[in-house]
Design a protein around this motif. Structure first.
Motif, PDB file in Angstrom:
ATOM      1  N   ASN A 299       0.810  -1.218   0.000  1.00  0.00           N
ATOM      2  CA  ASN A 299       0.000   0.000   0.000  1.00  0.00           C
ATOM      3  C   ASN A 299       0.843   1.267   0.000  1.00  0.00           C
ATOM      4  O   ASN A 299       0.508   2.231  -0.697  1.00  0.00           O
ATOM      5  N   TYR A 300       1.900   1.294   0.772  1.00  0.00           N
ATOM      6  CA  TYR A 300       2.706   2.511   0.865  1.00  0.00           C
ATOM      7  C   TYR A 300       3.710   2.677  -0.272  1.00  0.00           C
ATOM      8  O   TYR A 300       4.371   3.716  -0.352  1.00  0.00           O
TER       9      TYR A 300
ATOM     10  N   LEU B 111       6.592   4.989   2.385  1.00  0.00           N
ATOM     11  CA  LEU B 111       7.396   4.395   3.452  1.00  0.00           C
ATOM     12  C   LEU B 111       8.353   5.418   4.052  1.00  0.00           C
ATOM     13  O   LEU B 111       8.639   5.376   5.251  1.00  0.00           O
ATOM     14  N   ALA B 112       8.833   6.360   3.244  1.00  0.00           N
ATOM     15  CA  ALA B 112       9.708   7.417   3.772  1.00  0.00           C
ATOM     16  C   ALA B 112       8.944   8.288   4.775  1.00  0.00           C
ATOM     17  O   ALA B 112       9.490   8.695   5.805  1.00  0.00           O
ATOM     18  N   HIS B 113       7.683   8.565   4.493  1.00  0.00           N
ATOM     19  CA  HIS B 113       6.833   9.334   5.407  1.00  0.00           C
ATOM     20  C   HIS B 113       6.642   8.568   6.721  1.00  0.00           C
ATOM     21  O   HIS B 113       6.744   9.144   7.809  1.00  0.00           O
ATOM     22  N   ILE B 114       6.397   7.273   6.614  1.00  0.00           N
ATOM     23  CA  ILE B 114       6.227   6.438   7.816  1.00  0.00           C
ATOM     24  C   ILE B 114       7.509   6.475   8.648  1.00  0.00           C
ATOM     25  O   ILE B 114       7.469   6.676   9.869  1.00  0.00           O
ATOM     26  N   ALA B 115       8.651   6.307   7.997  1.00  0.00           N
ATOM     27  CA  ALA B 115       9.939   6.325   8.704  1.00  0.00           C
ATOM     28  C   ALA B 115      10.164   7.670   9.394  1.00  0.00           C
ATOM     29  O   ALA B 115      10.638   7.711  10.543  1.00  0.00           O
ATOM     30  N   ALA B 116       9.809   8.758   8.717  1.00  0.00           N
ATOM     31  CA  ALA B 116       9.976  10.089   9.309  1.00  0.00           C
ATOM     32  C   ALA B 116       9.087  10.257  10.537  1.00  0.00           C
ATOM     33  O   ALA B 116       9.512  10.831  11.548  1.00  0.00           O
ATOM     34  N   MET B 117       7.855   9.763  10.455  1.00  0.00           N
ATOM     35  CA  MET B 117       6.940   9.871  11.599  1.00  0.00           C
ATOM     36  C   MET B 117       7.435   9.032  12.776  1.00  0.00           C
ATOM     37  O   MET B 117       7.354   9.469  13.929  1.00  0.00           O
TER      38      MET B 117
ATOM     39  N   PHE C 256      -1.124   2.799  10.091  1.00  0.00           N
ATOM     40  CA  PHE C 256      -2.456   2.612   9.509  1.00  0.00           C
ATOM     41  C   PHE C 256      -3.206   3.909   9.226  1.00  0.00           C
ATOM     42  O   PHE C 256      -4.299   3.867   8.669  1.00  0.00           O
ATOM     43  N   HIS C 257      -2.655   5.065   9.566  1.00  0.00           N
ATOM     44  CA  HIS C 257      -3.417   6.309   9.432  1.00  0.00           C
ATOM     45  C   HIS C 257      -3.833   6.612   7.996  1.00  0.00           C
ATOM     46  O   HIS C 257      -4.885   7.201   7.780  1.00  0.00           O
ATOM     47  N   ASP C 258      -3.049   6.237   7.050  1.00  0.00           N
ATOM     48  CA  ASP C 258      -3.401   6.454   5.636  1.00  0.00           C
ATOM     49  C   ASP C 258      -2.960   5.276   4.791  1.00  0.00           C
ATOM     50  O   ASP C 258      -2.470   5.452   3.679  1.00  0.00           O
ATOM     51  N   ILE C 259      -3.162   4.085   5.299  1.00  0.00           N
ATOM     52  CA  ILE C 259      -2.734   2.898   4.553  1.00  0.00           C
ATOM     53  C   ILE C 259      -3.511   2.769   3.244  1.00  0.00           C
ATOM     54  O   ILE C 259      -2.985   2.329   2.244  1.00  0.00           O
ATOM     55  N   VAL C 260      -4.764   3.180   3.252  1.00  0.00           N
ATOM     56  CA  VAL C 260      -5.567   3.152   2.025  1.00  0.00           C
ATOM     57  C   VAL C 260      -5.574   4.559   1.446  1.00  0.00           C
ATOM     58  O   VAL C 260      -5.950   5.521   2.114  1.00  0.00           O
ATOM     59  N   TYR C 261      -5.116   4.671   0.223  1.00  0.00           N
ATOM     60  CA  TYR C 261      -5.179   5.945  -0.484  1.00  0.00           C
ATOM     61  C   TYR C 261      -5.418   5.665  -1.955  1.00  0.00           C
ATOM     62  O   TYR C 261      -4.567   5.104  -2.646  1.00  0.00           O
ATOM     63  N   ILE C 262      -6.588   6.037  -2.388  1.00  0.00           N
ATOM     64  CA  ILE C 262      -6.961   5.952  -3.798  1.00  0.00           C
ATOM     65  C   ILE C 262      -7.399   7.365  -4.173  1.00  0.00           C
ATOM     66  O   ILE C 262      -8.418   7.852  -3.661  1.00  0.00           O
TER      67      ILE C 262
ATOM     68  N   ARG D 213     -11.039   8.575  -4.655  1.00  0.00           N
ATOM     69  CA  ARG D 213     -12.034   8.216  -3.639  1.00  0.00           C
ATOM     70  C   ARG D 213     -12.039   9.227  -2.503  1.00  0.00           C
ATOM     71  O   ARG D 213     -11.038   9.845  -2.190  1.00  0.00           O
ATOM     72  N   LYS D 214     -13.176   9.344  -1.863  1.00  0.00           N
ATOM     73  CA  LYS D 214     -13.342  10.279  -0.743  1.00  0.00           C
ATOM     74  C   LYS D 214     -13.414   9.564   0.601  1.00  0.00           C
ATOM     75  O   LYS D 214     -13.563  10.210   1.629  1.00  0.00           O
ATOM     76  N   ASP D 215     -13.310   8.239   0.588  1.00  0.00           N
ATOM     77  CA  ASP D 215     -13.473   7.482   1.826  1.00  0.00           C
ATOM     78  C   ASP D 215     -12.186   6.769   2.257  1.00  0.00           C
ATOM     79  O   ASP D 215     -12.226   5.745   2.922  1.00  0.00           O
ATOM     80  N   ASN D 216     -11.045   7.333   1.920  1.00  0.00           N
ATOM     81  CA  ASN D 216      -9.774   6.687   2.237  1.00  0.00           C
ATOM     82  C   ASN D 216      -9.576   6.486   3.741  1.00  0.00           C
ATOM     83  O   ASN D 216      -9.084   5.445   4.167  1.00  0.00           O
ATOM     84  N   GLU D 217      -9.958   7.477   4.535  1.00  0.00           N
ATOM     85  CA  GLU D 217      -9.794   7.347   5.983  1.00  0.00           C
ATOM     86  C   GLU D 217     -10.664   6.218   6.527  1.00  0.00           C
ATOM     87  O   GLU D 217     -10.205   5.415   7.344  1.00  0.00           O
ATOM     88  N   GLN D 218     -11.901   6.155   6.067  1.00  0.00           N
ATOM     89  CA  GLN D 218     -12.793   5.077   6.515  1.00  0.00           C
ATOM     90  C   GLN D 218     -12.274   3.717   6.070  1.00  0.00           C
ATOM     91  O   GLN D 218     -12.327   2.744   6.812  1.00  0.00           O
ATOM     92  N   ALA D 219     -11.759   3.651   4.855  1.00  0.00           N
ATOM     93  CA  ALA D 219     -11.202   2.390   4.357  1.00  0.00           C
ATOM     94  C   ALA D 219      -9.958   2.003   5.153  1.00  0.00           C
ATOM     95  O   ALA D 219      -9.733   0.818   5.416  1.00  0.00           O
ATOM     96  N   SER D 220      -9.167   2.990   5.567  1.00  0.00           N
ATOM     97  CA  SER D 220      -7.993   2.720   6.400  1.00  0.00           C
ATOM     98  C   SER D 220      -8.406   2.156   7.754  1.00  0.00           C
ATOM     99  O   SER D 220      -7.774   1.227   8.275  1.00  0.00           O
ATOM    100  N   ILE D 221      -9.466   2.702   8.322  1.00  0.00           N
ATOM    101  CA  ILE D 221      -9.986   2.198   9.604  1.00  0.00           C
ATOM    102  C   ILE D 221     -10.445   0.751   9.451  1.00  0.00           C
ATOM    103  O   ILE D 221     -10.129  -0.101  10.287  1.00  0.00           O
TER     104      ILE D 221
END
Length: 87
Positions: free
Chosen positions: A22-23, A33-39, A60-66, A69-77
Motif C-alpha cells: 500500500n505505501y 514508506l519514507a513518510h512512515i519512517a519520518a513519523m 495505519f493512518h493512511d494505509i488506504v489511499y486511492i 475516492r473520498k473514503d480513504n480514511e474510513q477504508a484505512s480504519i
C-alpha cells in the motif's frame, strides 16, 4: 514492526506485505514508506506513553489511499480493524 512485539509468521508476513504494497503504490507522493519512517523518527523524540499504539496509528493512518475516492480514511480504519482481528 518488531517494536510492536510482532514475530515473524504467516499472519505477520502477510500484513507486512500489505503495508509495503500500500505505501509503495506508484501514485503515492506523500504517504510513502519514507513518510512512515519520518513519523516513527519524530515519535522517537516524543514522550510517547504507549509506543505500540503510536506506531500502529502511524502505520495505519493512511494505509488506504486511492486518489479519486473520498473514503480513504474510513477504508484505512476498516483495514486496521481486519489487522486487529488477525493480530
Amino acid at each position: 514492526m518488531k517494536s510492536l512485539g510482532v514475530v515473524s509468521g504467516p499472519v505477520s508476513d502477510r500484513w507486512w506485505a500489505t503495508l509495503v504494497e500500500n505505501y509503495t503504490k506508484w501514485y503515492r507522493y506523500y504517504h510513502t514508506l519514507a513518510h512512515i519512517a519520518a513519523m516513527i523518527k519524530v515519535g522517537d523524540t516524543l514522550p510517547v506513553e504507549r509506543r505500540e499504539v503510536f506506531e500502529l496509528a502511524v502505520w495505519f493512518h493512511d494505509i488506504v489511499y486511492i486518489p479519486e475516492r473520498k473514503d480513504n480514511e474510513q477504508a484505512s480504519i476498516k483495514l486496521f480493524e481486519k489487522f486487529a482481528y488477525d493480530a
